[in-house]
Motif scaffolding. Structure first.
Motif, PDB file in Angstrom:
ATOM      1  N   ASN A   1      -4.102  -5.812   1.363  1.00 58.39           N
ATOM      2  CA  ASN A   1      -5.161  -5.893   0.358  1.00 58.39           C
ATOM      3  C   ASN A   1      -5.694  -7.275   0.061  1.00 58.39           C
TER       4      ASN A   1
ATOM      5  N   LYS B   1      -5.791   2.387  -2.517  1.00 58.21           N
ATOM      6  CA  LYS B   1      -5.425   1.342  -3.474  1.00 58.21           C
ATOM      7  C   LYS B   1      -4.784   1.903  -4.728  1.00 58.21           C
TER       8      LYS B   1
ATOM      9  N   GLN C   1     -10.283   2.997   1.595  1.00 60.27           N
ATOM     10  CA  GLN C   1     -10.671   2.517   0.255  1.00 60.27           C
ATOM     11  C   GLN C   1      -9.988   3.304  -0.860  1.00 60.27           C
TER      12      GLN C   1
ATOM     13  N   GLU D   1      -8.275  -2.936  -8.349  1.00 61.40           N
ATOM     14  CA  GLU D   1      -7.295  -2.002  -7.767  1.00 61.40           C
ATOM     15  C   GLU D   1      -6.339  -2.720  -6.818  1.00 61.40           C
ATOM     16  N   SER D   2      -6.880  -3.640  -6.020  1.00 60.74           N
ATOM     17  CA  SER D   2      -6.013  -4.396  -5.110  1.00 60.74           C
ATOM     18  C   SER D   2      -5.023  -5.228  -5.906  1.00 60.74           C
TER      19      SER D   2
ATOM     20  N   MET E   1      -9.394  -3.307   4.014  1.00 60.42           N
ATOM     21  CA  MET E   1      -9.100  -2.924   2.626  1.00 60.42           C
ATOM     22  C   MET E   1      -9.431  -4.059   1.675  1.00 60.42           C
ATOM     23  N   ASN E   2      -9.556  -5.249   2.222  1.00 61.63           N
ATOM     24  CA  ASN E   2      -9.950  -6.395   1.421  1.00 61.63           C
ATOM     25  C   ASN E   2     -11.458  -6.590   1.645  1.00 61.63           C
TER      26      ASN E   2
ATOM     27  N   VAL F   1       0.807  -1.226   0.000  1.00 60.79           N
ATOM     28  CA  VAL F   1       0.000   0.000   0.000  1.00 60.79           C
ATOM     29  C   VAL F   1       0.839   1.275   0.000  1.00 60.79           C
TER      30      VAL F   1
ATOM     31  N   GLN G   1      -2.177  -3.185  -7.175  1.00 68.47           N
ATOM     32  CA  GLN G   1      -1.211  -2.844  -6.135  1.00 68.47           C
ATOM     33  C   GLN G   1      -0.302  -4.029  -5.779  1.00 68.47           C
TER      34      GLN G   1
END
Ligand code: SF4
Lengths: 466, 201
Positions: A65, B31, B28, A80-81, A414-415, A36, A84
């Motif tokens: 993530n 990311k 959020q 998006e995860s 975040m996950n 992150v 990253q």
């Protein structure tokens, strides 16, 4: 005679490269990297044509993530995860950094795998783009979180521009009562100092209670130093520390071990060393605690009541009003009457094997109450396997817990592991901020044993009365 | 990094204490692999309803404060996570100065790396400036880094302390990495010494 030094002074002096007009350049021994806070740093390096100065002192792992369910070798659904995590893998390969991929058994939360693999050793300077880096201070290392610009700075130079902090000592004397754990100690300290009480300081935790803790417990204590505002928290290494690091993948072997050990034994605060602030706590007065508000300093013993905003002063009055509204609580309500929906066991604060054993102990012969969502997210792949081998995993699954893969999970959501608005959670993580575990989610922080007790009764409960 | 000289404008009052980085930029939005574009999500959960509409009572949604460059905040601003996304989001929104009676450590440092000036004043001075900020569009505040002074709407000044090195870097928009790399010889010497004394590191 040389003047007596604190442990922090000693580590600082050992790493000082230059010291000009109050700004110092210090050498960094270990740099831990996660997905992150690093992509912009690696991008900066590439744009300026710089290399990673010491790839062998740097280790990267994805944790924030990643999903904790399903077949993780199939990749991450959230685009998006995925970008990253892919970026971290690519950057690690490109710059030649050790990388534990999602399907590697050594993967886990960055602060759990550092000690587990022996990257973290006594007397080192350890940094990571994450505020809970203080965890590694449990080994008598100077460990703290840094921002992304500093991540880039360390990657490029293996140094950090720093200003020396002040010394603070937290002395926890006596011994802990039954059902009282390292988490209760660290939360109680924050309850006393407030979230800004340690600002500008490095805290050394000492006293018989701290000495009596296992390495896991010490990591829990240091982990939350940042929640008290401190730059870092540390504990002088002793025989438990040395036993813990002996034989780890990255720890020194043979003659180097002997040499290291000789040095490590010099790592303590000299008698008479100066501390700018000292806090004394009697271990026998610490009770199992929970948080009621949206700041980690909002701590009370479990037999307490939700406070009234009127009991506070200054800006805290408004803050308490706001947090009670957010938390859906009323002044005077008994903490033990607060019903919960969810239990989250995991995070870099309490995701180690000892924490899971603690939960298993409480759950023996008991079940998760019907209707409660309860999940266990081991801190690393190795913790997960160990718990499976010890039979803990099976026992806890039988008791009604979900058994997940390693990662940060619902510690910061975040996950996909998140609270819904209004959902109330007994959590073993470290932050109860608004929205931390999901927008509108309500978090009560506590120890693994207390979270297990809440799972059994469906409300905040005193594990001693179960 | 842009050079910082003088910033002048309407200051937004945010008296809440312990405004944490989760509030400044919720997770959020972490990311991203870029630094830019976070301004639209600054203070997201305080600023917007779940359907994306604005919460009218939130300070930065009020007409007078929509283009504030300065925030006057309660104690311990920026506590919590080390995410540099917090200063990135502030900067992307247009905030160049945050004034408070105290800041969390990592956030404070992160500001300087991004050309934002965090100004520490006494609690009394903060309350006075908060009062100024609450007056809205007629009350402009000016922050002069060179002179280390805040000029209040009534013309009186509040002076502030700042580390010389940080001030120098901010005034000249200097890149820390380049500065540290000038010490290459000292770094290599340190590494040589370390290799013989602590070969396990
Ligand atoms: S478990 Fe939580 S606190 Fe720890 S590194 Fe992950 S997100 Fe941060």
């Amino acid at each position: 005679m040389v003047s007596p030094k604190t442990l922090y002074d000693k580590i600082w002096n050992e790493h000082l490269i230059s010291d000009e007009s109050g700004t110092s350049l210090i050498y960094i021994d270990r740099h831990l990297v996660h997905e992150v806070t690093s992509p912009q740093a690696f991008e900066g390096l590439k744009l300026s044509g710089r290399k990673v100065r010491c790839p062998d002192k740097t280790v990267a792992v994805p944790d924030h993530n990643i999903p904790t369910t399903g077949d993780r070798s199939k990749g991450i659904e959230n685009i998006e995860s995925k970008i990253q995590v892919d970026a971290l893998r690519d950057n690690a390969n490109y710059f030649g950094i050790t990388y534990y991929d999602v399907d590697d058994i050594r993967q886990g939360i960055v602060h759990i795998i550092g000690p587990e693999q022996g990257w973290t050793l006594p007397g080192m300077t350890v940094v990571c783009g994450d505020s809970h880096t203080a965890t590694h201070g449990a080994f008598g290392s100077l460990a703290h979180g840094i921002g992304t610009s500093e991540v880039e700075h360390v990657l490029a130079t293996q140094t950090l521009i720093q200003k020396k902090s002040k010394n603070m000592k937290v002395n926890v004397t006596g011994s802990l009562g039954e059902g009282v754990t390292a988490k209760d100690v660290t939360l109680s300290v924050i309850g006393k100092t407030g979230t800004a009480g340690g600002t500008g300081h490095v805290i050394e935790y000492a006293g018989s209670v701290i000495e009596g803790l296992s390495m896991e417990g010490r990591m829990t204590v240091c982990n939350m130093a940042i929640e008290g505002g401190a730059r870092a928290g540390l504990i002088a290494p002793d025989h438990k520390t040395f036993e813990y690091v002996r034989g780890r993948a990255m720890s020194p072997k043979n003659s180097q071990w002997e040499k290291a050990l000789t040095y490590w034994k010099t790592l303590y605060s000299d008698p008479g060393a100066h501390f700018d602030q000292i806090l004394n706590l009697d271990g026998s007065e610490i009770a199992p605690v929970v948080t009621w508000g949206t700041s980690p300093e909002d701590v009370l013993p479990i037999d307490g009541k939700v406070p009234d905003p009127k009991e506070f002063e200054g800006g805290k009055i408004e803050a308490v009003k706001r947090s009670l509204e957010y938390m859906g609580l009323n002044p005077g309500q008994r903490l033990e009457d607060i019903n919960i929906d969810t239990v989250f066991i995991g995070s870099c604060t309490n995701g180690r094997i000892e924490d899971l054993r603690e939960v298993a102990k409480v759950m023996k012969g008991r079940k998760v109450k019907d209707g409660i969502r309860a999940m266990i997210v081991p801190g690393s792949g190795l913790v997960k396997v160990q718990a499976e081998e010890e039979g803990i995993a099976e026992q806890l699954k039988q008791a009604g817990f979900e058994w997940r893969f390693a990662g940060c999970s619902m510690c910061l959501a975040m996950n996909p592991d998140q609270l819904a608005p209004g959902e109330r959670c007994a959590a073993t993580s470290n932050r109860n901020f608004e929205g931390r575990q999901g927008r509108g989610g309500r978090t009560h922080l506590m120890s693994p044993a207390m979270a297990a007790a809440a799972a059994v009764t469906g409300r905040l409960s005193d594990v001693r009365n179960l | 990094m842009d050079k910082f000289t003088v910033v002048e404008g309407v200051a937004a009052p945010m008296p809440l204490i312990n405004i944490d980085t989760d509030m400044i930029i919720p997770k959020q939005f972490l990311k991203t692999i870029k630094r830019s574009g976070l301004g639209k999500n600054l203070f997201d959960e305080m600023r917007f309803n779940e359907d994306g509409t604005e919460i009218p009572s939130f300070i930065l949604n009020k007409e007078a404060y929509r283009s504030s460059k300065i925030i006057v905040a309660g104690d311990n601003f920026g506590c919590g996570s080390s995410r540099e996304h917090a200063p990135w989001a502030l900067l992307d929104f247009g905030i160049k100065v945050v004034i408070s009676s105290s800041f969390a450590d990592i956030f404070y440092n992160n500001c300087f790396k991004n050309g934002i000036l965090p100004v520490v004043v006494s609690p009394e001075e903060r309350d006075a400036l908060m009062g100024d900020a609450e007056k809205g569009s007629n009350a402009r505040i000016s922050v002069d880094l060179e002179a280390q002074e805040i000029i209040r709407p009534d013309g009186t000044t509040v002076s502030f302390e700042i580390d010389d090195f940080k001030k120098h870097c901010l005034l000249h928009g200097l890149d820390d990495i380049a500065l540290s790399l000038e010490k290459e010889k000292s770094i290599s010497d340190f590494e040589k010494k370390n290799k013989s004394q602590k070969p396990w590191v």
